[in-house]
Design a protein around this motif. Sequence first.
Motif, PDB file in Angstrom:
ATOM      1  N   ILE A 152      11.440  40.525  -1.586  1.00  0.00           N
ATOM      2  CA  ILE A 152      10.907  41.217  -0.412  1.00  0.00           C
ATOM      3  C   ILE A 152       9.837  40.335   0.242  1.00  0.00           C
ATOM      4  N   VAL A 153       9.931  40.172   1.560  1.00  0.00           N
ATOM      5  CA  VAL A 153       8.955  39.375   2.312  1.00  0.00           C
ATOM      6  C   VAL A 153       8.254  40.288   3.323  1.00  0.00           C
ATOM      7  N   PRO A 154       7.073  40.822   2.969  1.00  0.00           N
ATOM      8  CA  PRO A 154       6.302  41.603   3.944  1.00  0.00           C
ATOM      9  C   PRO A 154       5.319  40.703   4.693  1.00  0.00           C
ATOM     10  N   GLY A 155       4.954  41.127   5.899  1.00  0.00           N
ATOM     11  CA  GLY A 155       3.963  40.366   6.647  1.00  0.00           C
ATOM     12  C   GLY A 155       4.111  40.534   8.145  1.00  0.00           C
ATOM     13  N   ASP A 156       3.389  39.705   8.889  1.00  0.00           N
ATOM     14  CA  ASP A 156       3.423  39.775  10.343  1.00  0.00           C
ATOM     15  C   ASP A 156       4.524  38.854  10.881  1.00  0.00           C
ATOM     16  N   SER A 157       4.445  38.498  12.148  1.00  0.00           N
ATOM     17  CA  SER A 157       5.508  37.693  12.755  1.00  0.00           C
ATOM     18  C   SER A 157       5.643  36.325  12.075  1.00  0.00           C
ATOM     19  N   HIS A 158       4.570  35.798  11.497  1.00  0.00           N
ATOM     20  CA  HIS A 158       4.663  34.525  10.781  1.00  0.00           C
ATOM     21  C   HIS A 158       5.557  34.646   9.552  1.00  0.00           C
ATOM     22  N   ALA A 159       5.588  35.830   8.957  1.00  0.00           N
ATOM     23  CA  ALA A 159       6.420  36.028   7.766  1.00  0.00           C
ATOM     24  C   ALA A 159       7.904  35.965   8.100  1.00  0.00           C
ATOM     25  N   MET A 160       8.249  36.191   9.372  1.00  0.00           N
ATOM     26  CA  MET A 160       9.656  36.060   9.768  1.00  0.00           C
ATOM     27  C   MET A 160      10.148  34.635   9.542  1.00  0.00           C
ATOM     28  N   ASN A 161       9.260  33.647   9.760  1.00  0.00           N
ATOM     29  CA  ASN A 161       9.634  32.255   9.482  1.00  0.00           C
ATOM     30  C   ASN A 161       9.965  32.065   8.007  1.00  0.00           C
ATOM     31  N   ASP A 199       5.071  50.976  -0.398  1.00  0.00           N
ATOM     32  CA  ASP A 199       4.298  51.407  -1.563  1.00  0.00           C
ATOM     33  C   ASP A 199       4.997  52.565  -2.281  1.00  0.00           C
ATOM     34  N   LYS A 200       5.455  53.529  -1.496  1.00  0.00           N
ATOM     35  CA  LYS A 200       6.150  54.686  -2.083  1.00  0.00           C
ATOM     36  C   LYS A 200       7.449  54.250  -2.754  1.00  0.00           C
ATOM     37  N   PHE A 201       8.151  53.313  -2.110  1.00  0.00           N
ATOM     38  CA  PHE A 201       9.395  52.814  -2.685  1.00  0.00           C
ATOM     39  C   PHE A 201       9.128  52.140  -4.033  1.00  0.00           C
ATOM     40  N   MET A 202       8.068  51.345  -4.091  1.00  0.00           N
ATOM     41  CA  MET A 202       7.754  50.630  -5.330  1.00  0.00           C
ATOM     42  C   MET A 202       7.335  51.578  -6.449  1.00  0.00           C
ATOM     43  N   GLU A 203       6.713  52.680  -6.092  1.00  0.00           N
ATOM     44  CA  GLU A 203       6.281  53.635  -7.116  1.00  0.00           C
ATOM     45  C   GLU A 203       7.453  54.219  -7.883  1.00  0.00           C
ATOM     46  N   THR A 204       8.599  54.356  -7.210  1.00  0.00           N
ATOM     47  CA  THR A 204       9.746  55.025  -7.838  1.00  0.00           C
ATOM     48  C   THR A 204      10.944  54.115  -8.075  1.00  0.00           C
ATOM     49  N   HIS A 205      10.972  52.950  -7.399  1.00  0.00           N
ATOM     50  CA  HIS A 205      12.167  52.097  -7.491  1.00  0.00           C
ATOM     51  C   HIS A 205      11.818  50.631  -7.707  1.00  0.00           C
ATOM     52  N   ARG A 206      10.754  50.369  -8.424  1.00  0.00           N
ATOM     53  CA  ARG A 206      10.313  48.986  -8.590  1.00  0.00           C
ATOM     54  C   ARG A 206      11.345  48.110  -9.282  1.00  0.00           C
ATOM     55  N   GLU A 207      12.253  48.706 -10.052  1.00  0.00           N
ATOM     56  CA  GLU A 207      13.239  47.915 -10.781  1.00  0.00           C
ATOM     57  C   GLU A 207      14.226  47.218  -9.842  1.00  0.00           C
ATOM     58  N   PHE A 208      14.251  47.634  -8.565  1.00  0.00           N
ATOM     59  CA  PHE A 208      15.164  47.017  -7.610  1.00  0.00           C
ATOM     60  C   PHE A 208      14.512  45.875  -6.832  1.00  0.00           C
ATOM     61  N   VAL A 209      13.287  45.543  -7.190  1.00  0.00           N
ATOM     62  CA  VAL A 209      12.562  44.450  -6.524  1.00  0.00           C
ATOM     63  C   VAL A 209      12.168  43.420  -7.570  1.00  0.00           C
ATOM     64  N   GLU A 210      12.620  42.187  -7.373  1.00  0.00           N
ATOM     65  CA  GLU A 210      12.307  41.117  -8.329  1.00  0.00           C
ATOM     66  C   GLU A 210      11.017  40.391  -7.956  1.00  0.00           C
ATOM     67  N   THR A 211      10.840  40.105  -6.662  1.00  0.00           N
ATOM     68  CA  THR A 211       9.699  39.303  -6.213  1.00  0.00           C
ATOM     69  C   THR A 211       9.228  39.786  -4.845  1.00  0.00           C
ATOM     70  N   VAL A 212       7.921  39.781  -4.652  1.00  0.00           N
ATOM     71  CA  VAL A 212       7.327  40.040  -3.341  1.00  0.00           C
ATOM     72  C   VAL A 212       6.592  38.776  -2.911  1.00  0.00           C
ATOM     73  N   ILE A 213       6.893  38.301  -1.699  1.00  0.00           N
ATOM     74  CA  ILE A 213       6.239  37.110  -1.145  1.00  0.00           C
ATOM     75  C   ILE A 213       5.527  37.519   0.134  1.00  0.00           C
ATOM     76  N   LEU A 214       4.213  37.620   0.067  1.00  0.00           N
ATOM     77  CA  LEU A 214       3.410  38.048   1.214  1.00  0.00           C
ATOM     78  C   LEU A 214       2.949  36.844   2.025  1.00  0.00           C
ATOM     79  N   HIS A 215       3.058  36.971   3.356  1.00  0.00           N
ATOM     80  CA  HIS A 215       2.597  35.891   4.236  1.00  0.00           C
ATOM     81  C   HIS A 215       2.183  36.480   5.575  1.00  0.00           C
TER      82      HIS A 215
END
Length: 202
Positions: A24-33, A70-86
Amino acid sequence: TTQFEPAAWNRIIDCSKRFGPATIVPGDSHAMNIYNALFRTNYAKFVVGLVGPGCRPWARIPECPYLAFDKFMETHREFVETVILHFSGSHLVVDEHNRQEPADVLRYGGKYHFNERPIAMTIDYLQTISNMTKTVSLGPFIESRMDFRDFENMKRVARRGFHLNPATVDIFSALDKHLRDQIGLKRRNFHYIPFSDVIDQG
């Protein structure tokens, strides 16, 4: 995208079952890159961009994905391997009057300091997410802060040869060091990677 309906979150679950847990890549427009780079280089089988203009960890507004994620991670964290914030680092820079993202300072240099409140909120957010899954904070890249619509200025730049804006090189280098120092004050579960390290290794 930032506007995720319940069906889209369910699709993440379905795709994770098929391709494996998501990056998962969360962030602003720079994270789209970053999302585009990961997707086009086949970094992982399943990459999701939760990005949008102005969507930084301290922007807890409906237009941004953080509350729903945040809500998704509370109940379904097993479906996310890595979060890369930028996100853009310019929003962490303020001038001597505490004006955020000071255009003149970023373009020409001058007195500035770093906005500690969003930095602390970002570190807290990263620590929270890292308690649930592998988390990486990819540091901000150096921004030119040149107005490419100013043709006369661009002609002068072109005559001298294109180069990085020395003012932003200094500011963003100092910002990177400051972020490393702040993160290093305590033991963290997440990794901070300076963007310059990614370029050097590339």
